[in-house]
Structure formats: C-alpha cells, structure tokens
Design an enzyme around this catalytic site. Structure first.
Site, PDB file in Angstrom:
ATOM      1  N   ILE A  65       0.862  -1.189   0.000  1.00 45.47           N
ATOM      2  CA  ILE A  65       0.000   0.000   0.000  1.00 45.47           C
ATOM      3  C   ILE A  65       0.897   1.238   0.000  1.00 45.47           C
ATOM      4  O   ILE A  65       1.033   1.928   1.005  1.00 45.47           O
ATOM      5  CB  ILE A  65      -0.963   0.000   1.212  1.00 45.47           C
ATOM      6  CG1 ILE A  65      -1.726  -1.314   1.313  1.00 45.47           C
ATOM      7  CG2 ILE A  65      -1.942   1.172   1.095  1.00 45.47           C
ATOM      8  CD1 ILE A  65      -2.643  -1.414   2.529  1.00 45.47           C
ATOM      9  N   PRO A  66       1.539   1.516  -1.162  1.00 47.17           N
ATOM     10  CA  PRO A  66       2.363   2.717  -1.234  1.00 47.17           C
ATOM     11  C   PRO A  66       1.484   3.951  -1.047  1.00 47.17           C
ATOM     12  O   PRO A  66       0.338   3.966  -1.500  1.00 47.17           O
ATOM     13  CB  PRO A  66       2.946   2.688  -2.647  1.00 47.17           C
ATOM     14  CG  PRO A  66       2.527   1.407  -3.264  1.00 47.17           C
ATOM     15  CD  PRO A  66       1.482   0.795  -2.414  1.00 47.17           C
ATOM     16  N   HIS A  67       1.994   4.947  -0.366  1.00 46.41           N
ATOM     17  CA  HIS A  67       1.203   6.154  -0.151  1.00 46.41           C
ATOM     18  C   HIS A  67       2.110   7.362   0.032  1.00 46.41           C
ATOM     19  O   HIS A  67       3.274   7.232   0.378  1.00 46.41           O
ATOM     20  CB  HIS A  67       0.250   6.007   1.038  1.00 46.41           C
ATOM     21  CG  HIS A  67       0.901   5.520   2.294  1.00 46.41           C
ATOM     22  ND1 HIS A  67       1.195   4.189   2.513  1.00 46.41           N
ATOM     23  CD2 HIS A  67       1.325   6.173   3.388  1.00 46.41           C
ATOM     24  CE1 HIS A  67       1.762   4.055   3.700  1.00 46.41           C
ATOM     25  NE2 HIS A  67       1.860   5.248   4.253  1.00 46.41           N
ATOM     26  N   GLY A  68       1.520   8.511  -0.246  1.00 49.74           N
ATOM     27  CA  GLY A  68       2.266   9.748  -0.105  1.00 49.74           C
ATOM     28  C   GLY A  68       1.329  10.933   0.000  1.00 49.74           C
ATOM     29  O   GLY A  68       0.164  10.854  -0.385  1.00 49.74           O
TER      30      GLY A  68
END
Length: 147
Positions: A65-68
């Site tokens: 769950i990549p997030h930014g």
C-alpha cells in the site's frame, strides 16, 4: 468511506510490467498523473519514494500500500495496479508483491489518511477479494473485484 469514493476505473490497471520497486512506483505515478492533470508525475513519484525510504509499504502476502502526501491535491486519490511478474518490494514478510494499492492524499489531511489506510488494509485482508484481484484478466475485472 468506500473504495469507490477514492478509486476510479481509469486508475485501475491490470498486469503492469514491472521489474523493480522503483519501476512499479513510476508506473503508479504515471497513471496518477494522467488522472490528476494539475499534479506533476515527478512530484507523485518523489512523494511515494520518500515514504518508502521510511520503510517498505509492503504489508505481506504479496500486497503493498504505497502512499504519499501531495501539496496541491484536493481529494484522496487511489491507484490499484497488479503486476506480472511479482516484484521484490522489501515487504514485511520478504515475499514479492503483485498487488499495489497506492494512495495519494492532500498534504493537510493526516487523519483522513490514516482512516483511508485502515479501510484499504481491511479490504485487502479479505482472502476472497485478494483472490479475485489476482485472477482479474482486465482493468474492468480488477476494478469490480475491489469495489
């Protein structure tokens, strides 16, 4: 919040070719930039890479769950991608990842960000949902499987 509130069919891509963590994040950034015409692809990629530097967003079982956070973004935006083959992603269980549910959030929405992550993690904890995601043969099937 429901997944369909943040994920659109045009941000759902099945069987992306990826050979590395960076390449998958580049693909996610490219998809997001096409959807978010006012946000630069490089800014999206930088945000995702900066978060990965703090620790992998690979949560195990082939899922990440990549997030930014992004300045100039008004609403939470999600991108769902599956990859073929799986990609080494430094996940918590050291297994390669083939399901990537990326989240981009406005810079000032820290609380909403945590709630969004919790909702997505719960959805991806469902074995039937994950099975459908892995068996999806098209972008449309992939979108249907998650919403």
């Amino acid at each position: 919040m429901e997944i369909k509130d943040i994920l659109t069919p045009d941000c759902t891509v099945c069987a992306v070719q990826g050979t590395s963590k960076k390449r998958i994040l580049e693909s996610i950034s490219e998809i997001a930039a096409q959807h978010l015409s006012d946000i630069d692809q490089d800014a999206i990629l930088t945000s995702l890479l900066n978060r990965e530097k703090m620790g992998s967003t690979g949560i195990g079982c082939g899922i990440a769950i990549p997030h930014g956070r992004l300045a100039g973004l008004n609403n939470v935006t999600a991108i769902l991608v599956t990859s073929q083959p799986s990609v080494a992603f430094e996940a918590i269980d050291n297994q390669p990842v083939d399901i990537f549910f990326a989240i981009l959030v406005p810079e000032d929405q820290a609380q909403g960000h945590l709630q969004t992550l919790a909702t997505i993690a719960a959805k991806l904890n469902d074995k039937e949902t994950v099975k459908k995601l892995r068996h999806a043969q098209s972008d449309q099937e992939l979108f249907k499987a998650i919403v």
